[in-house]
Design an enzyme around this catalytic site. Structure first.
Site, mmCIF file in Angstrom:
data_model
loop_
_atom_site.group_PDB
_atom_site.id
_atom_site.type_symbol
_atom_site.label_atom_id
_atom_site.label_comp_id
_atom_site.label_asym_id
_atom_site.label_seq_id
_atom_site.Cartn_x
_atom_site.Cartn_y
_atom_site.Cartn_z
ATOM 1 N N GLU A 1 0.743 -1.012 -0.030
ATOM 2 C CA GLU A 1 -0.217 0.497 -0.286
ATOM 3 C C GLU A 1 0.678 1.575 0.208
ATOM 4 O O GLU A 1 0.978 1.979 0.717
ATOM 5 C CB GLU A 1 -0.724 0.341 0.981
ATOM 6 C CG GLU A 1 -2.028 -1.212 0.961
ATOM 7 C CD GLU A 1 -3.016 -1.207 1.821
ATOM 8 O OE1 GLU A 1 -3.234 -0.994 3.098
ATOM 9 O OE2 GLU A 1 -3.415 -2.553 2.471
ATOM 10 N N HIS B 1 -19.094 -8.999 4.785
ATOM 11 C CA HIS B 1 -17.180 -8.966 5.415
ATOM 12 C C HIS B 1 -16.555 -9.702 6.290
ATOM 13 O O HIS B 1 -17.088 -10.177 7.542
ATOM 14 C CB HIS B 1 -17.527 -7.549 5.327
ATOM 15 C CG HIS B 1 -15.660 -6.473 6.265
ATOM 16 N ND1 HIS B 1 -15.463 -6.123 7.041
ATOM 17 C CD2 HIS B 1 -14.773 -6.857 5.240
ATOM 18 C CE1 HIS B 1 -14.731 -5.485 7.088
ATOM 19 N NE2 HIS B 1 -13.673 -5.966 5.652
ATOM 20 N N GLU C 1 -13.140 -9.854 7.912
ATOM 21 C CA GLU C 1 -11.784 -8.985 8.397
ATOM 22 C C GLU C 1 -10.786 -9.455 9.612
ATOM 23 O O GLU C 1 -11.802 -9.836 10.649
ATOM 24 C CB GLU C 1 -12.363 -7.378 9.411
ATOM 25 C CG GLU C 1 -10.931 -6.781 9.314
ATOM 26 C CD GLU C 1 -9.534 -6.414 8.122
ATOM 27 O OE1 GLU C 1 -9.985 -5.909 7.133
ATOM 28 O OE2 GLU C 1 -8.628 -7.446 8.293
ATOM 29 N N HIS D 1 -8.605 -8.359 0.438
ATOM 30 C CA HIS D 1 -8.113 -6.920 0.927
ATOM 31 C C HIS D 1 -6.919 -7.096 1.989
ATOM 32 O O HIS D 1 -7.005 -8.292 2.393
ATOM 33 C CB HIS D 1 -8.605 -5.963 1.363
ATOM 34 C CG HIS D 1 -9.550 -4.929 0.752
ATOM 35 N ND1 HIS D 1 -9.749 -4.032 0.481
ATOM 36 C CD2 HIS D 1 -10.555 -5.473 -0.776
ATOM 37 C CE1 HIS D 1 -10.415 -3.217 -0.435
ATOM 38 N NE2 HIS D 1 -11.151 -4.285 -1.018
ATOM 39 N N GLU D 2 -5.304 -6.489 1.771
ATOM 40 C CA GLU D 2 -5.041 -7.331 1.683
ATOM 41 C C GLU D 2 -3.758 -8.390 1.638
ATOM 42 O O GLU D 2 -2.952 -8.492 2.768
ATOM 43 C CB GLU D 2 -4.539 -6.739 3.727
ATOM 44 C CG GLU D 2 -5.025 -5.513 3.645
ATOM 45 C CD GLU D 2 -6.389 -5.331 3.735
ATOM 46 O OE1 GLU D 2 -7.000 -6.295 3.693
ATOM 47 O OE2 GLU D 2 -6.336 -3.249 3.873
ATOM 48 N N GLU E 1 -9.308 4.577 -0.357
ATOM 49 C CA GLU E 1 -9.089 4.261 0.959
ATOM 50 C C GLU E 1 -8.210 5.579 1.493
ATOM 51 O O GLU E 1 -8.685 6.544 2.693
ATOM 52 C CB GLU E 1 -9.407 3.198 1.563
ATOM 53 C CG GLU E 1 -7.902 2.954 1.885
ATOM 54 C CD GLU E 1 -8.084 1.337 2.138
ATOM 55 O OE1 GLU E 1 -8.879 0.602 2.998
ATOM 56 O OE2 GLU E 1 -7.020 0.539 2.829
HETATM 57 C C1 NOJ Z 1 -8.706 -1.942 5.084
HETATM 58 C C2 NOJ Z 1 -9.296 -2.140 3.755
HETATM 59 O O1 NOJ Z 1 -8.869 -1.806 2.119
HETATM 60 C C3 NOJ Z 1 -11.302 -1.483 3.982
HETATM 61 O O2 NOJ Z 1 -11.588 -1.334 2.040
HETATM 62 C C4 NOJ Z 1 -11.762 -1.371 5.304
HETATM 63 O O3 NOJ Z 1 -12.933 -1.295 5.343
HETATM 64 C C5 NOJ Z 1 -10.574 -1.536 6.159
HETATM 65 N N1 NOJ Z 1 -9.442 -2.625 6.402
HETATM 66 C C6 NOJ Z 1 -11.590 -2.307 7.213
HETATM 67 O O4 NOJ Z 1 -11.648 -4.174 7.513
#
Ligand code: NOJ
Ligand code: CA
Length: 717
Positions: A178, A427, A429, A497-498, A522
């Site tokens: 990033e 989602h 995370e 993501h990541e 973001e």
């Molecule tokens: C980073 C992600 O790129 C983003 O899209 C997400 O909202 C946040 N992490 C929280 O999970």
């Protein structure tokens, strides 16, 4: 599928002197010439020429293995040639979704089979494929008596570039991609390497002249060379270490956590393999026309055909979601509103968070918005318990991926969405706690099946558990693929993501729709942001490996619209945000801004409503990394085209030609342009809309503002 013509013995044995042996192979059109063989010491080497000029000077090949505790000094040191095989392939295949309907896979290959001269005498094969648009190579260790399980210590591949080329690059770092891109000469890498900004703690640039791939280079003679990898499976990701005097780049693999006391990275463990084993492909996409770098399908061609047996659940889509409001600090991921505001504003002052975003009522508003505007999905973040403490170091059991907050009725939300013809994107995370996610995956995907949610956005923010592992290391590379395969079994599409940067695996697993793995939109909301040139570099770098979930479509461009005095902004004009739906390819595109910001500008929003996400054809019209890109795409199953063109920080006029349209037909074109006084910094939201009838003969200059763009919808009459 058109069938393959397979010829053995196509490539010529050029030269044998002493023990040195060189084999030569040309691309089907003859423009790329590969030379492969053993040098006088029995070491494998290769070189590449394009149109008669050297692109890669003689470069090393080899792998270093470790046998139990002692390194094996065999691979890559001294070999004898056992066999040389060659082949020619010309076939076509159709992706499940993509930029074009049909992809041609046309190459000539050379496979060198070598036997090491050490006592234990293992066999390794090195395969090169030479396409019209570049070269790919990989190592293969066949099943054999002398080599079963082994540890990979190092890969000796080098890319010996011919000069101090201009490169577009980000620092080597096994944990994050990033970064903003640097543009410099190879000799200036170390001088320009700096830590990533933004308040996320997984940024550790490797000391020295290290860069990540995909790396975009341009020679003084304007030949473009892109270095990356294809089919990264059971292997760590590759960074490149440059010798800034000779311009030779060496493959550097992310290591694992097993021997922290070892200070020499070349002696740390990289992968735990078992024969038969294959490395990923090392890729060099080469052209003297930047547009052909962007239209290359070589990386996809080097991946295996789809393994998803029944792909009918896989559907490209646009989606909106409860997402931006949290990134702007207008609502919270956690229900109590107590969450640390660490990612809500770089000045620490702009945080307003007062209410939970993911409530049933708020989600229904987004579902209504999606349904009204033809969007296929709604993403909701902050729906599951755990967000109070998600952000931090190496925490266990923060999320269970099945328990919603009491104000989010997950069953009702999915029912309501279905009644409106929309699907929920769930989602997950992981907060880097990947062992925990591995334990939950099966249960969590079954719950998604029960609710009827066919798509998943996963996230890997923070430091990884198993502790000490990297995002780009062997363990994590295996995890990402395990999750994608498991999701495929459960008919679930994945946007990650990541994760590690993509390498074309979406051909093999087309439920792997997109990934972040670069600096997304973001960052504009809570850091110094992405400069206007960022999106002109992404297609030449990160997106070479696969689609990106960038989250385009911001209409309210300055954060001061919400927080007087706030400095953050998206470094763009509004028209450029529309153009990104075309120039940044992805089969899932977020309709990112708040519904009310679109409702305030229905004329500009019309482009987002109309634009497709799956394509029968793509034409890269104009392109130069770091400066501008203009792309036209033909919507799947229609005769409608959409065009996007973007500029960097400079104002510029692009000459657009519409000669890709069907001859003799008229089209109704709507141009969404920067207003004459628009610019990303002073007047970013000013646009004009013009309608015109156009044909394949139409040509016109279009002015793009500083940080601007133009989007055109071209509907067949
Ligand atoms: C980073 C992600 O790129 C983003 O899209 C997400 O909202 C946040 N992490 C929280 O999970
Ligand atoms: Ca520029």
């Amino acid at each position: 599928m058109k069938k393959i013509s397979f010829l053995i013995g196509m490539c010529t044995l050029l030269h044998i002197s002493g023990r040195a042996q060189n084999h030569v192979c040309h691309s089907p059109n003859g423009q790329i010439r590969l030379s492969l063989g053993l040098d006088g010491k029995g070491q494998p080497q290769y070189s590449v020429m394009f149109k008669g000029k050297a692109i890669v000077e003689p470069s090393h090949l080899g792998l270093k293995l470790k046998d139990h505790d002692k390194p094996r000094a065999d691979f890559g040191l001294s070999y004898a040639q056992l066999a040389i095989d060659s082949a020619k392939v010309d076939e076509s295949w159709e992706p499940i979704w993509g930029e074009v309907k049909t992809i041609r896979n046309n190459y000539k290959s050379l496979i060198l089979t070598l036997k090491d001269n050490a006592a234990n005498s293992s066999v390794v094969k090195i395969e090169f494929r030479v396409f019209n648009d570049g070269v790919g190579f990989r190592y293969e260790l066949p099943d054999q008596q002398n080599l079963k399980s082994f540890i990979l210590l190092d890969e000796l591949s080098t890319f010996n570039l011919t000069g101090d080329h201009k490169i577009w690059w980000m620092p080597g770092d096994f944990d994050t991609n990033e970064y903003n891109y640097n543009t410099s000469l190879i000799s200036e890498i170390e001088k320009n390497t700096k830590k990533r900004d933004g308040n996320i703690f997984t940024s550790t640039p490797i000391k020295g002249a290290f860069v990540q791939t995909p790396l975009m280079a341009k020679t003084a003679e304007s030949v473009y060379v892109n270095i990356h990898e294809a089919a990264l499976v059971d292997y760590p990701a590759m960074d490149l270490q440059f010798d800034t005097k000779t311009f030779e780049a060496k493959a550097t693999l992310a290591h694992d956590a097993s021997n922290p006391e070892e200070s020499d990275p070349a002696k740390k463990n990289k992968a735990y393999l078992r024969t038969p084993a294959k490395s990923p492909w090392r890729t060099l996409v080469i052209s003297d026309d930047a547009r052909q770098i962007l239209s290359s399908k070589m990386i996809l061609n080097l991946n295996e055909p789809s393994k998803v047996k029944n792909p009918s659940f896989i559907k490209p889509m646009k989606y909106c979601g409860i997402w931006l409001e949290m990134h702007l600090g207008l609502s919270t991921w956690d229900m109590a509103g107590t969450q640390a505001a660490s990612d809500a504003g770089s000045d620490g002052k702009t945080t307003k968070r007062t209410k939970h975003g993911a409530t049933t009522a708020n989600t229904k508003k987004y579902i209504d918005f999606a349904s009204k505007n033809g969007l296929g999905g709604v993403l909701v973040e902050g729906w599951n318990t755990g967000w109070e403490e998600w952000f931090g170091l190496w925490k266990e059991d923060v999320f269970d991926f099945v328990t919603p907050y009491p104000d989010y009725d997950v069953v009702e939300v999915n029912r309501y969405a279905h009644s409106k013809g929309v699907n929920m994107i769930t989602h997950h995370e992981t907060s880097g706690s990947v062992t925990n996610y591995d334990r939950w995956m099966d249960t969590a995907y079954k719950a998604m099946n029960k609710w009827g949610s066919p798509a998943l956005k996963s996230g890997y923010v923070g430091r990884i558990i198993p502790r000490g592992e990297y995002h780009d290391g062997f363990w994590m590379v295996s995890h990402y693929l395990r999750a994608i395969k498991k999701a495929a079994e459960k008919n679930i599409m994945v946007v990650a993501h990541e994760p590690v940067r993509p390498t074309g695996l979406h051909r093999t697993y087309p439920n792997f729709m997109a990934a972040e793995a670069a600096r997304g939109q973001e960052f504009n909301f809570w850091s110094e942001g992405n400069p206007p040139e960022h999106e002109t570099i992404l297609p030449f770098t990160r997106i070479m490996g696969g689609p990106m979930d960038y989250t385009p479509g911001i209409f309210k461009i300055k954060k001061s619209s919400y927080y007087p005095g706030a400095k953050e902004q998206v470094h763009t004009t509004l028209a450029k945000q529309l153009a990104l739906y075309i120039t940044l390819y992805s089969p899932v595109q977020m309709v990112t801004d708040l519904p009310e910001n679109y409702e305030a500008k229905p004329d500009a929003f019309q482009f987002i409503k109309d634009v497709a996400v799956d394509w029968d054809d793509t034409k890269i019209l104009l392109a130069e990394p770091g400066d501008y890109i203009a792309t036209a795409r033909k919507a799947k199953g229609t005769n409608n085209w959409f065009l996007g063109a973007i500029s960097d920080e400079n104002e510029r006029t692009l000459e657009l030609k519409f000669d890709f349209l069907d001859k003799g037909k008229s089209y109704e074109a709507t141009f969404y342009k920067d207003a004459p006084d628009a610019s990303w910094d002073n007047n970013p939201e000013a646009y004009v809309i013009e309608k015109k009838t156009i044909t394949s003969k139409t040509k016109m200059p279009v002015k793009l503002a500083k940080g601007g763009g133009v989007a055109v919808s071209i509907l067949a009459k």
